[in-house]
Every structure is written in structure tokens, then in C-alpha cells.
Design an enzyme around this catalytic site. Structure first.
Site, mmCIF file in Angstrom:
data_model
loop_
_atom_site.group_PDB
_atom_site.id
_atom_site.type_symbol
_atom_site.label_atom_id
_atom_site.label_comp_id
_atom_site.label_asym_id
_atom_site.label_seq_id
_atom_site.Cartn_x
_atom_site.Cartn_y
_atom_site.Cartn_z
ATOM 1 N N VAL A 127 -0.146 -9.098 -5.885
ATOM 2 C CA VAL A 127 -0.718 -9.341 -4.559
ATOM 3 C C VAL A 127 -0.858 -8.034 -3.780
ATOM 4 O O VAL A 127 -1.901 -7.783 -3.147
ATOM 5 C CB VAL A 127 0.141 -10.356 -3.780
ATOM 6 N N ALA A 130 -3.699 -6.064 -5.120
ATOM 7 C CA ALA A 130 -4.971 -6.609 -4.649
ATOM 8 C C ALA A 130 -5.254 -6.171 -3.219
ATOM 9 O O ALA A 130 -6.401 -5.871 -2.855
ATOM 10 C CB ALA A 130 -4.952 -8.134 -4.746
ATOM 11 N N TYR A 131 -4.204 -6.130 -2.400
ATOM 12 C CA TYR A 131 -4.349 -5.670 -1.012
ATOM 13 C C TYR A 131 -4.822 -4.216 -0.965
ATOM 14 O O TYR A 131 -5.769 -3.882 -0.242
ATOM 15 C CB TYR A 131 -3.010 -5.819 -0.302
ATOM 16 N N LEU A 132 -4.185 -3.362 -1.752
ATOM 17 C CA LEU A 132 -4.553 -1.951 -1.751
ATOM 18 C C LEU A 132 -5.990 -1.757 -2.225
ATOM 19 O O LEU A 132 -6.756 -0.970 -1.639
ATOM 20 C CB LEU A 132 -3.598 -1.166 -2.646
ATOM 21 N N LYS A 135 -8.439 -2.990 0.537
ATOM 22 C CA LYS A 135 -8.540 -2.016 1.631
ATOM 23 C C LYS A 135 -9.354 -0.802 1.203
ATOM 24 O O LYS A 135 -10.180 -0.281 1.963
ATOM 25 C CB LYS A 135 -7.141 -1.580 2.067
#
Length: 219
Positions: A127, A130-132, A135
């Protein structure tokens, strides 16, 4: 100055709204859920329900009409999964940028995160990776735009410690912590300094007063 803030009830956004309205500016906080309106009003801002995952750029542009600046401070949040990193942290950021351009609001400041241009290191959870990546993709898309005067701010690890008003701001900064109070203060200073347009800036706690740190990025 009238500033429209995506993610208007987020922890950084609420701090930003308090700072802007305390000095007499107008702030509008875009929120996903109507029940978030009271805390936005308590910060002195005008709440507007606008779910960035459920509307198109034209609808967002209508809320941006007449604004002097836009700030993207939205995020899927720590309890969300991989799918919402894509729909909020990437897609909503790009949609908000498109809406700002359509509304003629050239000044856009984006709250991102440090090291998102790099592939997540081995062992990073699915997760967070995926966030990095989300962004990083959003930042790249916004940096490619020539119809916006964008600035991307990349804070380090966020804390709720009281702000010190002293930071380290620039490129290639070593990752460290920074209070959300100081992130909000830097956002205000960036909005006030149009010469920071086109810059991607890392932010952590430091020893330089916020106004001095922001001014140094333009020299």
C-alpha cells in the site's frame, strides 16, 4: 486572496485555512463528506462538498472560479488500500490541476512527499509503495503542464508536534520529520512568493525561519 484547498478537512489543510483566514484571506475547503463541514468552518474557511473521485474537471473548475490560488492537500489516508492511492493521490491531483487550468487559476501548490521520484525500496509494503508511485506520477504530470504556475512541496515524516517556524527547504534534503504546523506555514509563504513557481521542494525541520527559507529558493 482567495484560495481553494482540495482535501479541506485534512490535518494540513485545516492548519492552512486557519493561517489564511487569520490574516484576512478567503479560504475554501473542498470536502468529500458533508459531515466534515463543521471543522472546516471552525477553521474559518468555507466548506464545499466536492468528491474528487466522483466529479469531472468542469465541476471542480466551477468551485475554483474567481480564486487566486489552488492547493492540493488531499490524500486517500492511512486506512485506504491500493486502489484509492490511485484514485486520490494520483488521479484526483491531476484532475484538480486540470480544473485549475480550466478555471484560469494559474497558481497551484501541491502537497506531495519526499522521494516519490524514486522506486520504493525493497521491503516497502504494497500500500505504501502504491502511495509513493501515485504521488510520483501525479507530480510528473503536474510538472509537465505549462498552463499552471505550480510549486510542489514534499514534506518529510509528518508530526503533530508544535511548529517551530524553522525549516530546511530545498532539493536533495535528507529525509527527516517536520510538524504539520510548519508545513502549513511554508504553504502560506509559497502562495505569497510567485517566484517559487516551477520548483519542487523538499521540507523538513531545520534552523532557518520559514520566510528566509522560502526566499532562498528563489535566489
Amino acid at each position: 486572496m482567495r484560495t481553494v484547498i482540495a482535501g479541506g478537512n485534512g490535518q494540513i489543510a485545516l492548519r492552512l485555512e486557519r493561517l489564511l483566514t487569520a490574516r484576512g484571506d478567503e479560504a475554501v475547503g473542498l470536502i468529500r463528506r458533508p459531515e466534515a463541514a463543521p471543522e472546516v468552518r471552525a477553521a474559518g474557511a468555507e466548506p464545499v462538498v466536492c468528491d474528487l473521485e466522483a466529479v469531472d474537471a468542469q465541476e471542480i473548475a466551477a468551485h475554483l472560479a474567481g480564486a487566486d490560488a489552488a492547493v492540493f492537500a488531499a490524500g486517500a489516508g492511512p486506512g485506504s488500500g491500493v486502489a484509492r492511492k490511485e484514485t486520490v493521490d494520483r488521479a484526483a491531483a491531476e484532475l484538480f490541476a486540470e480544473a485549475a487550468a480550466r478555471a484560469g487559476v494559474r497558481r497551484l501548490v501541491v502537497v506531495s512527499a519526499m522521494r516519490v521520484d524514486q522506486e520504493p525500496p525493497p521491503g516497502t509494503g504494497e500500500v505504501f509503495a502504491a502511495y509513493l508511485r501515485a504521488k510520483g506520477a501525479a507530480d510528473a504530470a503536474i510538472r509537465a503542464r505549462t498552463d499552471l504556475d505550480w510549486t510542489i512541496l514534499r514534506p518529510g515524516r509528518l508530526t503533530d508536534d508544535p511548529g517551530t517556524g524553522r525549516v530546511q527547504l530545498g532539493t536533495g534534503v535528507e529525509r527527516a520529520e517536520v510538524p504539520r504546523d510548519d508545513v502549513a506555514a511554508v504553504l502560506v509563504a509559497l502562495l505569497d512568493e510567485p517566484r517559487t513557481a516551477g520548483l519542487t521542494l523538499d521540507l523538513v525541520s531545520g534552523t532557518t525561519p520559514v520566510p528566509t527559507a522560502v526566499a532562498a529558493t528563489t535566489s
